[in-house]
Design a protein around this motif. Structure first.
Motif, PDB file in Angstrom:
ATOM      1  N   VAL A  83      67.303  44.139  56.529  1.00 60.52           N
ATOM      2  CA  VAL A  83      68.341  45.092  56.139  1.00 60.52           C
ATOM      3  C   VAL A  83      68.691  45.998  57.311  1.00 60.52           C
ATOM      4  O   VAL A  83      69.863  46.311  57.550  1.00 60.52           O
ATOM      5  N   THR A  84      67.690  46.420  58.076  1.00 59.04           N
ATOM      6  CA  THR A  84      67.951  47.251  59.254  1.00 59.04           C
ATOM      7  C   THR A  84      68.788  46.490  60.275  1.00 59.04           C
ATOM      8  O   THR A  84      69.592  47.091  60.995  1.00 59.04           O
ATOM      9  N   GLY A  85      68.619  45.184  60.340  1.00 61.21           N
ATOM     10  CA  GLY A  85      69.395  44.367  61.269  1.00 61.21           C
ATOM     11  C   GLY A  85      70.810  44.076  60.813  1.00 61.21           C
ATOM     12  O   GLY A  85      71.539  43.380  61.527  1.00 61.21           O
ATOM     13  N   GLY A  86      71.217  44.593  59.666  1.00 57.78           N
ATOM     14  CA  GLY A  86      72.597  44.422  59.222  1.00 57.78           C
ATOM     15  C   GLY A  86      72.788  43.525  58.024  1.00 57.78           C
ATOM     16  O   GLY A  86      73.920  43.352  57.569  1.00 57.78           O
ATOM     17  N   LYS A 120      72.092  48.853  54.978  1.00 57.85           N
ATOM     18  CA  LYS A 120      71.859  49.996  55.850  1.00 57.85           C
ATOM     19  C   LYS A 120      73.027  50.958  55.750  1.00 57.85           C
ATOM     20  O   LYS A 120      74.183  50.548  55.752  1.00 57.85           O
ATOM     21  N   ARG A 121      72.712  52.246  55.642  1.00 53.69           N
ATOM     22  CA  ARG A 121      73.759  53.247  55.497  1.00 53.69           C
ATOM     23  C   ARG A 121      74.613  53.293  56.762  1.00 53.69           C
ATOM     24  O   ARG A 121      74.096  53.545  57.862  1.00 53.69           O
ATOM     25  N   PRO A 122      75.912  53.050  56.655  1.00 55.16           N
ATOM     26  CA  PRO A 122      76.763  53.101  57.847  1.00 55.16           C
ATOM     27  C   PRO A 122      76.999  54.527  58.310  1.00 55.16           C
ATOM     28  O   PRO A 122      76.864  55.485  57.536  1.00 55.16           O
ATOM     29  N   THR A 148      67.973  56.175  54.970  1.00 52.93           N
ATOM     30  CA  THR A 148      68.455  55.147  55.886  1.00 52.93           C
ATOM     31  C   THR A 148      69.260  54.076  55.167  1.00 52.93           C
ATOM     32  O   THR A 148      70.145  53.458  55.766  1.00 52.93           O
ATOM     33  N   TYR A 149      68.959  53.846  53.902  1.00 47.56           N
ATOM     34  CA  TYR A 149      69.581  52.747  53.154  1.00 47.56           C
ATOM     35  C   TYR A 149      70.400  53.306  52.001  1.00 47.56           C
ATOM     36  O   TYR A 149      70.214  54.445  51.561  1.00 47.56           O
ATOM     37  N   VAL A 150      71.316  52.480  51.524  1.00 45.66           N
ATOM     38  CA  VAL A 150      72.205  52.872  50.445  1.00 45.66           C
ATOM     39  C   VAL A 150      72.470  51.654  49.575  1.00 45.66           C
ATOM     40  O   VAL A 150      72.368  50.510  50.035  1.00 45.66           O
ATOM     41  N   VAL A 151      72.789  51.901  48.312  1.00 41.70           N
ATOM     42  CA  VAL A 151      73.032  50.835  47.348  1.00 41.70           C
ATOM     43  C   VAL A 151      74.523  50.775  47.039  1.00 41.70           C
ATOM     44  O   VAL A 151      75.183  51.813  46.883  1.00 41.70           O
ATOM     45  N   ARG A 165      57.704  58.044  52.791  1.00 34.59           N
ATOM     46  CA  ARG A 165      57.024  57.756  54.061  1.00 34.59           C
ATOM     47  C   ARG A 165      57.647  58.551  55.202  1.00 34.59           C
ATOM     48  O   ARG A 165      56.936  59.137  56.035  1.00 34.59           O
ATOM     49  N   LYS A 166      58.962  58.614  55.260  1.00 35.07           N
ATOM     50  CA  LYS A 166      59.634  59.355  56.326  1.00 35.07           C
ATOM     51  C   LYS A 166      59.428  60.853  56.173  1.00 35.07           C
ATOM     52  O   LYS A 166      59.384  61.585  57.171  1.00 35.07           O
ATOM     53  N   THR A 167      59.284  61.310  54.921  1.00 31.60           N
ATOM     54  CA  THR A 167      59.018  62.728  54.710  1.00 31.60           C
ATOM     55  C   THR A 167      57.643  63.099  55.252  1.00 31.60           C
ATOM     56  O   THR A 167      57.469  64.148  55.900  1.00 31.60           O
ATOM     57  N   LYS A 168      56.642  62.264  55.003  1.00 32.10           N
ATOM     58  CA  LYS A 168      55.295  62.526  55.514  1.00 32.10           C
ATOM     59  C   LYS A 168      55.234  62.441  57.033  1.00 32.10           C
ATOM     60  O   LYS A 168      54.431  63.128  57.665  1.00 32.10           O
ATOM     61  N   GLU A 169      56.095  61.615  57.615  1.00 31.23           N
ATOM     62  CA  GLU A 169      56.122  61.488  59.076  1.00 31.23           C
ATOM     63  C   GLU A 169      56.897  62.610  59.748  1.00 31.23           C
ATOM     64  O   GLU A 169      56.945  62.664  60.973  1.00 31.23           O
TER      65      GLU A 169
END
Length: 545
Positions: free
Chosen positions: A327-330, A154-156, A363-366, A350-354
């Motif tokens: 992943v959202t939970g850490g 998850k992106r900090p 929200t996430y990062v590698v 999905r977030k773009t359509k919403e």
């Protein structure tokens, strides 16, 4: 004729047509190798194969139609379709009981590797890592690619390099600065005391309290009332001022750079960070990650300790999206780069359509560095003849870059949700100023504690010490106090006004007048002989009031 044959062979290799020795128009003598391949091709022609696979989007996955037929999809089955058209065979898909690469080995239907090893499948159409323990059970085709396993988290909200006022320097640098501020005051007291003992002159040593306040005041760029005359003390003071000037310059420059051009960093950059910082992480059960860290011959074997203490978990999932709640939970997700890129891209769409805001879609990062790298290929049973036949076509697909193209064809050419989002504006957040609030609260708390301590000492402890001492005024005591006051005057403060100009007033009785530059002045004298010119006010000056 040899040149024509070479041209035709090149064209055929590029278009995946039959080999040059298959052309009936050319009277060529077949070699033993060519005859072997032709026999294998004739054997596979019209044959029905059983192909095992697993759900590993986007490389391979299956769908079940209404009539119960299982259809394969993904890069692996695009390659299988090319082989089917080339060698004219039919196939059916065989799925293992568990969606894993390799199981315990007790059941032949448990995993893909076990299906191939038990010859219940003629081959495995999946991008399987070429691990040592897999090589003992199956035979791999030519390398399809090099699989890269990445870590997604998850992106900090804040960079690992720090935030706010503490960001310009590393943590240990702040500790060293704090140690310098605490230690330099006592050092000044000690060195000036040694000098006063060794050199007998009018320069006395500086006590601890003024030294500490000088160090603190200079650190926040404030002046001091101390006026040392000895060269040793002056060098000590100049050294501290130079230290403060350079430190302030570096801090100001680095703070400006951090607030404008700082690079976003993560706590997790390498696999060793998972172990050192005790991060929770999750991966696919029975996959390459689990089998790698359980093998003592691998470099990542140290991560097996995290499995025993519950910090690492392996899950069997049907869709990659099932990992997102963890992943959202850490937790940190360890999976192939192809799967992670598709997972992040689909989440972004999905977030773009919403209608989610642009700044909140990534929200996430590698992590910047790979977890591990392994070569991947198809698998055949031991001593299978399909490897000899199929590897010729697979080599053409790999060398022409078709496999790489198929792996990335559904993804954009740009990097998906990069580590640095390249924001054009950098507004100060409340977290950037958090240290300012802490300093203010700490200072107020320290002032209140000192205030309470002073009241306690002066009203209670000091009264107990003064019990029994007479409070009546005594002339001898009064003279002694005045004598001490005059003798031990604090020369660190500015001199009194009377010492500069004298206590006597100017006498105008015996003064004379003199005109200087066309203006009339009184010439007056004081008791010490000082002469002053005082302008005489003319009566006409009152008209302007």
């Amino acid at each position: 004729m040899a040149g024509v044959e070479l041209i035709l062979a090149t064209i055929c290799n590029a278009t995946f047509c039959d080999n040059i020795f298959d052309n009936p128009l050319l009277d060529t003598q077949l070699t033993a190798r060519q005859e072997e391949i032709q026999d294998l091709k004739d054997e596979v022609n019209g044959k029905h194969l059983k192909i095992a696979t697993l759900n590993n989007y986007p490389l391979s996955w299956t769908e079940k139609l209404e009539n119960g037929t299982i259809v394969g999809n993904g890069v692996a089955f695009i390659i299988i379709d090319i082989l089917r058209q080339k060698f004219n065979f039919t196939f059916e898909i065989v799925l293992p009981e568990k969606n894993v690469e390799m199981g315990t080995g007790k059941k032949p239907d448990e995993s893909v590797i076990n299906l191939v090893n038990s010859s219940k499948a003629d081959m495995a159409a999946a991008f399987l890592p070429m691990l040592v323990k897999y090589n003992k059970l199956v035979t791999f085709s030519n390398d399809l690619d090099e699989g890269v396993w990445m870590m997604m988290l998850k992106r900090p909200k804040e960079s690992a390099a720090g935030s706010g006022l503490l960001a310009p320097f590393a943590t240990y640098v702040w500790y060293l600065i704090l140690a310098a501020v605490i230690c330099y005051g006592p050092c000044i007291t000690l060195l000036t005391w040694l000098r006063a003992k060794c050199v007998k002159d009018n320069e006395y040593h500086i006590s601890l309290s003024p030294s500490v306040w000088f160090v603190y005041g200079a650190f926040i760029k404030q002046g001091t009332t101390l006026s040392p005359e000895a060269n040793t003390t002056r060098v000590l003071f100049a050294t501290w001022w130079l230290f403060v000037i350079l430190l302030s310059a570096f801090y100001t420059a680095n703070l400006t750079a951090f607030l404008t051009l700082s690079k976003f960093t993560l706590d997790i950059e390498n696999p060793i960070d998972l172990y050192k910082k005790n991060y929770r992480w999750v991966a696919t059960e029975g996959g390459a990650v689990q089998n790698t860290i359980k093998s003592p011959e691998e470099d990542l074997y140290y991560l097996s300790r995290m499995v025993s203490n519950g910090r690492a978990r392996f899950r069997t999932i049907k869709f990659n999206e099932d990992f997102l709640p963890s992943v959202t939970g850490g937790a940190v997700l360890v999976k192939e780069q192809d799967a992670i890129d598709n997972l992040m891209y689909n989440d972004y769409l999905r977030k773009t359509k919403e209608g989610v805001a642009e700044t909140e879609r990534c929200t996430y990062v590698v992590a910047p560095n790979a977890f591990m790298r392994k070569r991947r290929a198809f698998a055949y049973p031991r001593n299978s003849t399909l490897k000899i036949l199929f590897d010729t076509v697979l080599s053409h697909l790999i060398q022409s870059g078709i496999v790489k193209f198929l792996e990335r064809m559904d993804l954009p050419s740009t990097k998906i949700c990069p580590l640095d989002l390249q924001s054009k504006d950098r507004q100060l957040r409340n977290s950037d100023l958090m240290m300012t609030y802490l300093i203010m609260v700490t200072g107020l708390a320290a002032a209140i504690a000192i205030f309470i301590g002073e009241i306690t000492y002066k009203r209670y402890l000091n009264k107990k010490l003064l019990n029994g001492i007479s409070t009546k005024p005594n002339k001898n005591n009064k003279k002694q106090r005045n004598k001490v006051t005059r003798t031990h005057y604090d020369d660190s403060r500015p001199p009194p006004y009377d010492s500069l100009f004298g206590k006597t007033k100017y006498k105008f009785n015996d003064s004379e007048k003199r005109i200087v530059n066309g203006r009339e002045y009184y010439i007056v004298h004081n008791a010490v002989g000082d002469t002053r010119l005082i302008p005489v006010r003319t009566p006409s000056a009152f008209l302007y009031h």
